[in-house]
Design a protein around this motif. Structure first.
Motif, short mmCIF file in Angstrom:
data_model
loop_
_atom_site.label_atom_id
_atom_site.label_comp_id
_atom_site.label_asym_id
_atom_site.label_seq_id
_atom_site.Cartn_x
_atom_site.Cartn_y
_atom_site.Cartn_z
N LEU A 1 -7.84 -4.38 1.77
CA LEU A 1 -8.76 -4.20 0.64
C LEU A 1 -10.11 -3.67 1.14
CD1 LEU A 1 -9.04 -4.80 -2.45
CD2 LEU A 1 -9.96 -7.04 -1.80
N ALA A 2 -10.56 -4.18 2.28
CA ALA A 2 -11.84 -3.75 2.84
C ALA A 2 -11.82 -2.29 3.26
CB ALA A 2 -12.20 -4.64 4.04
N ASP B 1 -1.77 9.01 0.61
CA ASP B 1 -1.91 7.76 -0.14
C ASP B 1 -2.06 6.58 0.81
OD1 ASP B 1 -1.66 9.16 -2.48
OD2 ASP B 1 0.28 8.30 -3.07
N LEU B 2 -2.97 5.69 0.45
CA LEU B 2 -3.13 4.43 1.16
C LEU B 2 -2.66 3.32 0.23
CD1 LEU B 2 -4.23 2.80 3.59
CD2 LEU B 2 -6.41 2.70 2.39
N ILE B 3 -1.65 2.57 0.66
CA ILE B 3 -1.08 1.51 -0.17
C ILE B 3 -1.37 0.16 0.48
CG2 ILE B 3 1.03 0.52 -1.16
CD1 ILE B 3 2.25 3.32 -1.10
N LEU B 4 -1.97 -0.73 -0.27
CA LEU B 4 -2.09 -2.13 0.15
C LEU B 4 -0.90 -2.87 -0.43
CD1 LEU B 4 -3.47 -4.59 1.37
CD2 LEU B 4 -4.95 -4.69 -0.66
N LEU B 5 -0.03 -3.35 0.44
CA LEU B 5 1.19 -4.05 0.02
C LEU B 5 1.00 -5.54 0.24
CD1 LEU B 5 4.12 -4.48 -0.78
CD2 LEU B 5 4.81 -3.59 1.45
N VAL B 6 1.06 -6.30 -0.84
CA VAL B 6 0.92 -7.75 -0.76
C VAL B 6 2.30 -8.35 -1.00
CG1 VAL B 6 -0.37 -9.75 -1.56
CG2 VAL B 6 -1.38 -7.47 -1.76
N THR B 7 2.88 -8.92 0.06
CA THR B 7 4.26 -9.40 -0.03
C THR B 7 4.31 -10.84 -0.53
OG1 THR B 7 4.24 -10.16 2.27
CG2 THR B 7 4.99 -7.90 1.86
N ARG B 8 5.49 -11.24 -0.89
CA ARG B 8 5.77 -12.59 -1.36
C ARG B 8 6.49 -13.40 -0.28
NH1 ARG B 8 4.06 -14.47 -6.64
NH2 ARG B 8 3.36 -12.59 -7.71
N ALA B 9 6.24 -14.70 -0.30
CA ALA B 9 7.10 -15.70 0.36
C ALA B 9 7.35 -15.43 1.84
CB ALA B 9 8.44 -15.79 -0.39
N GLU C 1 -9.60 -6.96 -7.62
CA GLU C 1 -10.58 -6.32 -6.74
C GLU C 1 -10.17 -4.90 -6.39
OE1 GLU C 1 -13.49 -7.34 -5.94
OE2 GLU C 1 -13.33 -9.34 -6.81
N ALA C 2 -8.89 -4.67 -6.15
CA ALA C 2 -8.43 -3.32 -5.81
C ALA C 2 -8.56 -2.37 -6.99
CB ALA C 2 -6.99 -3.37 -5.32
N GLU C 3 -8.26 -2.88 -8.17
CA GLU C 3 -8.38 -2.02 -9.37
C GLU C 3 -9.83 -1.63 -9.62
OE1 GLU C 3 -4.43 -3.12 -12.01
OE2 GLU C 3 -6.22 -4.37 -12.26
N LYS C 4 -10.76 -2.52 -9.28
CA LYS C 4 -12.19 -2.16 -9.39
C LYS C 4 -12.53 -0.97 -8.50
CE LYS C 4 -13.98 -6.85 -10.24
NZ LYS C 4 -14.75 -7.96 -9.59
N LEU C 5 -11.81 -0.83 -7.41
CA LEU C 5 -12.04 0.27 -6.47
C LEU C 5 -11.30 1.54 -6.89
CD1 LEU C 5 -11.64 -1.77 -3.15
CD2 LEU C 5 -13.78 -0.89 -4.10
N GLY C 6 -10.52 1.46 -7.95
CA GLY C 6 -9.78 2.62 -8.42
C GLY C 6 -8.34 2.68 -7.97
N ALA C 7 -7.85 1.64 -7.32
CA ALA C 7 -6.46 1.61 -6.89
C ALA C 7 -5.56 1.40 -8.11
CB ALA C 7 -6.24 0.51 -5.87
#
Length: 426
Positions: free
Chosen positions: A104-105, A120-128, A49-55
């Protein structure tokens, strides 16, 4: 609020949450195992979804996902919005995921309104993030900053019994690089880290407000396998003066600790004290026996480190006092700790101003639960959090966040991001 009255970003957030729920349903809730198929699927879905937005997407050595929307001045430190996508077993769909889709929104709103963020705006999706899988505090976000201790890689996942390093490698990541402290992001290159999360308590529900601004995250300590040891005896033949009753010893200790909690509240301090598991050995206990051994867990939390120290000191004093009075002994067993985290006053002020600008009530609230934001705050990164109203708590299938409430958080965060470089920066 109807779907039509949501922001475009809010509608996207709701759609992604619905897809996540459908893909990871595990009745009676959802399950997204850390470094397992559910977390993997969720990362792939958000990335798409983020790549669709150009991220632009990249993944670090621990599997944390960075989705970057270019700003007007990419040489400046970035604004990072982040949370996690793993869940507890049979949990709710919103814990962690609501914060990811909020980020993402905000990207979707920027793109839809043809606005480029100031940096830059970074969406960081962490693990665990969920300690239900590995008995660790925030291993994904710690690895992102190059701070995960090497011994943490030997922690074993609760369902498989295999190590964090093994699961990382199985998912295609590089635990050896994690062990060497290879960071995914430089803390000095983060202007602000902001996490959106459902509230896991009732404060926003009680005041009937959709969004709150978090002031701090509680630290705490936990004893995961403590014991009160007495002596088994016959319920009729063992006179009171000769008994070493682990139940009465445990009860006295609990009462003493609750009296300390009462005293703290009278002094204006906040804390929580929880005996989450209390059990005896079914092969030994019985209706006609004095119980000789009782095992328990203890979880203590406060945003004030001095309060934690005071409670722990009282706990160990009670072990000695009750032990002498009741003829029992206490064994604390393994101890697990995490540090309190204070949110950035400057970022709180910025969120306050953004809320005022869009005429949104956003009271200040504490967080009793831990979050990835604590890792960033502890590393010296200016950090803030938003809570979204949510009924029925979390870590259960009955989480009840309304997408309209999340949309309010998205509106606030969007205003904060677009106005960021007009704030007085720390």
């Amino acid at each position: 609020m109807t779907s039509a009255s949501l922001t475009a970003g809010g509608r996207l957030a709701g759609q992604v949450l619905d897809r996540l729920a459908a893909a990871t349903t595990d009745a009676p809730g959802i399950t997204r195992v850390a470094y397992g198929p559910g977390e993997r699927l969720a990362h792939a879905m958000v990335r798409e979804e983020a790549e669709k937005l150009g991220a632009v997407a990249r993944v670090d050595v621990a599997g944390n996902l960075y989705l970057t929307l270019k700003g007007r001045n990419p040489d400046l430190p970035a604004i990072v919005i982040g949370s996690h996508l793993d869940s507890v077993p049979h949990g709710g769909n919103f814990d962690g995921a609501a914060g990811v889709v909020a980020g993402l929104a905000v990207m979707a709103e920027l793109v839809g309104q043809k606005m480029q963020p100031p940096r830059d705006l970074i969406l960081l999706v962490t693990r665990a993030e969920e300690a239900a899988w590995f008995p660790l505090s925030y291993p994904g976000s710690e690895a992102a900053l190059g701070l995960l201790q090497p011994q943490a890689l030997e922690a074993r996942r609760s369902d498989s019994g295999r190590t964090l390093a093994e699961h990382m490698q199985e998912e295609g990541f590089d635990p050896d690089a994690v062990r060497r402290g290879v960071a995914g992001i430089d803390a000095s290159r983060i202007a602000a880290f902001v996490e959106v999360h459902i509230e896991q308590g009732p404060r926003l529900v009680a005041v009937d407000v959709p969004v709150g601004i978090v002031t701090g995250i509680a630290g705490g300590f936990r004893y995961v396998d403590a014991k009160c040891l007495g002596a088994y005896g016959h319920s009729g033949a063992e006179p009171r003066f000769a008994r070493h009753d682990s139940v009465l010893g445990f009860a006295d200790m609990v009462a003493g600790l609750e009296a300390e909690w009462d005293a703290l509240e009278r002094d204006g301090h906040e804390a929580t004290i929880t005996f989450g598991r209390v059990e005896s050995d079914p092969s030994q206990h019985g209706g006609s026996r004095v119980l000789g051994e009782l095992r328990f867990t203890l979880d203590v939390r406060s945003a004030d480190a001095s309060v934690l120290e005071r409670i722990e000191a009282r706990l160990h004093a009670l072990f000695a006092e009750v032990g002498a009075r009741r003829g029992v002994t206490f064994e604390a067993g393994p101890r697990f700790t995490w540090e309190p985290a204070t949110m950035s006053p400057a970022l709180i002020a910025g969120l306050d101003r953004a809320a005022q600008d869009i005429q949104m009530p956003a009271p200040h609230v504490p967080s009793g639960a831990g979050h990835d934001a604590a890792t960033f705050a502890g590393a010296g990164v200016p950090t803030a959090m938003l809570f979204v109203r949510n009924e029925n708590g979390s870590h259960n299938p009955h989480e009840a966040m309304d997408i309209a409430d999340l949309d309010q958080a998205i509106r606030l965060l969007f205003r904060f991001v677009t106005d960021f470089d007009n704030l007085d920066q720390p």
